[in-house]
Design a protein around this motif. Structure first.
Motif, PDB file in Angstrom:
ATOM      1  N   VAL A 159     109.674 108.785   1.243  1.00 50.02           N
ATOM      2  CA  VAL A 159     110.202 108.321  -0.040  1.00 50.02           C
ATOM      3  C   VAL A 159     110.074 106.805  -0.141  1.00 50.02           C
ATOM      4  N   ARG A 160     110.395 106.091   0.933  1.00 48.10           N
ATOM      5  CA  ARG A 160     110.261 104.629   0.911  1.00 48.10           C
ATOM      6  C   ARG A 160     108.824 104.213   0.603  1.00 48.10           C
ATOM      7  N   ALA A 161     107.873 104.873   1.248  1.00 46.63           N
ATOM      8  CA  ALA A 161     106.462 104.554   1.012  1.00 46.63           C
ATOM      9  C   ALA A 161     106.068 104.857  -0.428  1.00 46.63           C
ATOM     10  N   HIS A 162     106.587 105.961  -0.954  1.00 49.32           N
ATOM     11  CA  HIS A 162     106.313 106.340  -2.336  1.00 49.32           C
ATOM     12  C   HIS A 162     106.838 105.277  -3.298  1.00 49.32           C
ATOM     13  N   LEU A 163     108.051 104.811  -3.068  1.00 53.42           N
ATOM     14  CA  LEU A 163     108.645 103.783  -3.926  1.00 53.42           C
ATOM     15  C   LEU A 163     107.898 102.466  -3.794  1.00 53.42           C
ATOM     16  N   ALA A 164     107.507 102.120  -2.572  1.00 55.99           N
ATOM     17  CA  ALA A 164     106.781 100.871  -2.346  1.00 55.99           C
ATOM     18  C   ALA A 164     105.444 100.868  -3.072  1.00 55.99           C
ATOM     19  N   GLY A 165     104.883 102.063  -3.276  1.00 52.43           N
ATOM     20  CA  GLY A 165     103.611 102.182  -3.993  1.00 52.43           C
ATOM     21  C   GLY A 165     103.787 102.254  -5.496  1.00 52.43           C
ATOM     22  N   GLY A 166     105.005 102.038  -5.993  1.00 49.80           N
ATOM     23  CA  GLY A 166     105.243 102.050  -7.429  1.00 49.80           C
ATOM     24  C   GLY A 166     105.709 103.373  -7.978  1.00 49.80           C
ATOM     25  N   GLY A 167     105.940 104.352  -7.093  1.00 51.00           N
ATOM     26  CA  GLY A 167     106.452 105.628  -7.548  1.00 51.00           C
ATOM     27  C   GLY A 167     107.940 105.559  -7.810  1.00 51.00           C
ATOM     28  N   LEU A 168     108.500 106.644  -8.317  1.00 49.94           N
ATOM     29  CA  LEU A 168     109.945 106.718  -8.499  1.00 49.94           C
ATOM     30  C   LEU A 168     110.434 108.082  -8.039  1.00 49.94           C
ATOM     31  N   ALA A 169     111.714 108.149  -7.708  1.00 48.23           N
ATOM     32  CA  ALA A 169     112.283 109.380  -7.172  1.00 48.23           C
ATOM     33  C   ALA A 169     113.663 109.628  -7.753  1.00 48.23           C
ATOM     34  N   LEU A 170     113.883 110.864  -8.167  1.00 53.51           N
ATOM     35  CA  LEU A 170     115.181 111.326  -8.646  1.00 53.51           C
ATOM     36  C   LEU A 170     115.599 112.482  -7.760  1.00 53.51           C
ATOM     37  N   MET A 171     116.742 112.350  -7.082  1.00 56.24           N
ATOM     38  CA  MET A 171     117.132 113.322  -6.062  1.00 56.24           C
ATOM     39  C   MET A 171     118.568 113.778  -6.220  1.00 56.24           C
ATOM     40  N   ALA A 172     118.787 115.058  -6.019  1.00 60.87           N
ATOM     41  CA  ALA A 172     120.138 115.588  -5.866  1.00 60.87           C
ATOM     42  C   ALA A 172     120.331 115.841  -4.377  1.00 60.87           C
ATOM     43  N   THR A 173     121.190 115.064  -3.750  1.00 63.52           N
ATOM     44  CA  THR A 173     121.405 115.212  -2.312  1.00 63.52           C
ATOM     45  C   THR A 173     122.766 114.659  -1.923  1.00 63.52           C
ATOM     46  N   HIS A 174     123.371 115.262  -0.898  1.00 62.66           N
ATOM     47  CA  HIS A 174     124.638 114.771  -0.358  1.00 62.66           C
ATOM     48  C   HIS A 174     124.400 113.936   0.902  1.00 62.66           C
ATOM     49  N   ILE A 175     123.138 113.834   1.317  1.00 61.96           N
ATOM     50  CA  ILE A 175     122.791 113.111   2.545  1.00 61.96           C
ATOM     51  C   ILE A 175     122.508 111.646   2.236  1.00 61.96           C
ATOM     52  N   ASP A 176     123.035 110.754   3.066  1.00 66.58           N
ATOM     53  CA  ASP A 176     122.703 109.335   2.956  1.00 66.58           C
ATOM     54  C   ASP A 176     121.366 109.125   3.664  1.00 66.58           C
ATOM     55  N   LEU A 177     120.332 108.875   2.872  1.00 70.33           N
ATOM     56  CA  LEU A 177     118.981 108.750   3.425  1.00 70.33           C
ATOM     57  C   LEU A 177     118.662 107.331   3.885  1.00 70.33           C
ATOM     58  N   GLY A 178     119.574 106.412   3.663  1.00 67.90           N
ATOM     59  CA  GLY A 178     119.299 105.035   4.040  1.00 67.90           C
ATOM     60  C   GLY A 178     118.256 104.386   3.148  1.00 67.90           C
ATOM     61  N   ILE A 179     118.125 104.888   1.937  1.00 67.01           N
ATOM     62  CA  ILE A 179     117.161 104.373   0.972  1.00 67.01           C
ATOM     63  C   ILE A 179     117.917 103.575  -0.082  1.00 67.01           C
ATOM     64  N   GLU A 180     117.353 102.443  -0.479  1.00 67.21           N
ATOM     65  CA  GLU A 180     117.962 101.680  -1.557  1.00 67.21           C
ATOM     66  C   GLU A 180     117.832 102.470  -2.855  1.00 67.21           C
ATOM     67  N   ALA A 181     118.945 102.935  -3.372  1.00 70.49           N
ATOM     68  CA  ALA A 181     118.922 103.791  -4.551  1.00 70.49           C
ATOM     69  C   ALA A 181     120.211 103.634  -5.344  1.00 70.49           C
ATOM     70  N   ARG A 182     120.095 103.789  -6.649  1.00 67.71           N
ATOM     71  CA  ARG A 182     121.287 103.873  -7.483  1.00 67.71           C
ATOM     72  C   ARG A 182     121.873 105.269  -7.351  1.00 67.71           C
ATOM     73  N   VAL A 183     123.170 105.362  -7.551  1.00 67.18           N
ATOM     74  CA  VAL A 183     123.873 106.647  -7.492  1.00 67.18           C
ATOM     75  C   VAL A 183     124.463 106.942  -8.862  1.00 67.18           C
ATOM     76  N   LEU A 184     124.211 108.154  -9.343  1.00 70.51           N
ATOM     77  CA  LEU A 184     124.775 108.581 -10.619  1.00 70.51           C
ATOM     78  C   LEU A 184     125.748 109.722 -10.373  1.00 70.51           C
ATOM     79  N   GLU A 185     127.037 109.459 -10.576  1.00 71.09           N
ATOM     80  CA  GLU A 185     128.061 110.489 -10.450  1.00 71.09           C
ATOM     81  C   GLU A 185     128.088 111.306 -11.749  1.00 71.09           C
ATOM     82  N   LEU A 186     127.938 112.615 -11.616  1.00 70.33           N
ATOM     83  CA  LEU A 186     127.831 113.469 -12.796  1.00 70.33           C
ATOM     84  C   LEU A 186     129.187 113.935 -13.338  1.00 70.33           C
ATOM     85  N   ALA A 187     130.244 113.783 -12.556  1.00 71.61           N
ATOM     86  CA  ALA A 187     131.556 114.273 -12.993  1.00 71.61           C
ATOM     87  C   ALA A 187     131.983 113.740 -14.359  1.00 71.61           C
ATOM     88  N   PRO A 188     131.760 112.450 -14.677  1.00 71.52           N
ATOM     89  CA  PRO A 188     132.184 111.953 -15.996  1.00 71.52           C
ATOM     90  C   PRO A 188     131.429 112.598 -17.171  1.00 71.52           C
TER      91      PRO A 188
END
Length: 205
Positions: A159-188
């Motif tokens: 994923v890091r390599a993908h982002l570094a190449g200009g890609g983007l990623a949207l993920m549903a996960t409970h795991i901390d991947l150690g990737i710089e990412a924004r978090v969107l809480e869906l509860a609200p």
């Protein structure tokens, strides 16, 4: 921006689950969806992937630029690891599968039939498919299921390599991947039941 969601409302089985959802994601960015089980993470990703229509709102996404990885790994059991990846690579006009094999440590399994792989190995192969699509937008539903710690690290690096190449990623996960990412809480954005919206008193039921 490659992905823009505006005032989106979605339903599961005809019942609204999320509403008023807006966000934007551009090249090199990752967004992690968070929320309790059943809140609508999978439904949201399926809607973004074009597998079901929204109730309202707009999704600006060229789906020809998107690779979607759901709970199923999408493998042909009788084909080898190499044959599975080669099939997807040819489908997307690519030929070189070596980087994908290496990224997920699949070289020792290259000639093994997918049906003979363990659950974790199948998951690694399913995720390796992302790399041979050549598509810049990765939409991922619980991508680390069945992966051990080492394999999770492989995925995070991909994923890091993908982002570094200009890609983007949207993920549903409970795991901390150690990737710089924004978090969107869906509860609200949980949809308000129609009865509550109309002021209906359930005590009369």
């Amino acid at each position: 921006m490659d992905l823009v969601v505006e005032d989106l409302a979605i339903a599961r089985g005809g019942i609204p689950v999320l509403e008023g959802l807006s966000f934007a994601l551009g090249p090199g960015e990752a967004l992690v969806l968070r929320g309790p089980n059943g809140i609508g993470k999978t439904t949201l990703l399926r809607t973004l992937a074009g597998l079901q229509p929204p109730l309202a709102g707009r999704v600006s996404l060229d789906r020809e630029r998107m690779a979607y990885a759901a709970h199923a790994d999408g493998l042909k059991a009788t084909l080898s690891v190499t044959e599975n990846l080669a099939f997807w690579a040819r489908l997307h006009g690519l030929r070189d599968i070596a980087p994908a094999l290496a990224a997920f440590a699949l070289d020792p399994l290259a000639e093994r039939a997918a049906g003979q792989l363990s659950a974790g190995q199948k998951r690694r192969l399913g995720l390796a498919r992302l790399m041979v699509t050549g598509r810049p937008v990765w939409v991922l539903d619980e991508p680390t299921v069945s992966l051990d710690r080492e394999a999770v690290a492989m995925f995070a690096e991909a994923v890091r390599a993908h982002l570094a190449g200009g890609g983007l990623a949207l993920m549903a996960t409970h795991i901390d991947l150690g990737i710089e990412a924004r978090v969107l809480e869906l509860a609200p954005f949980r949809a308000v039941p129609r009865a509550a919206r109309d002021g209906f008193d359930e005590a009369f039921l």
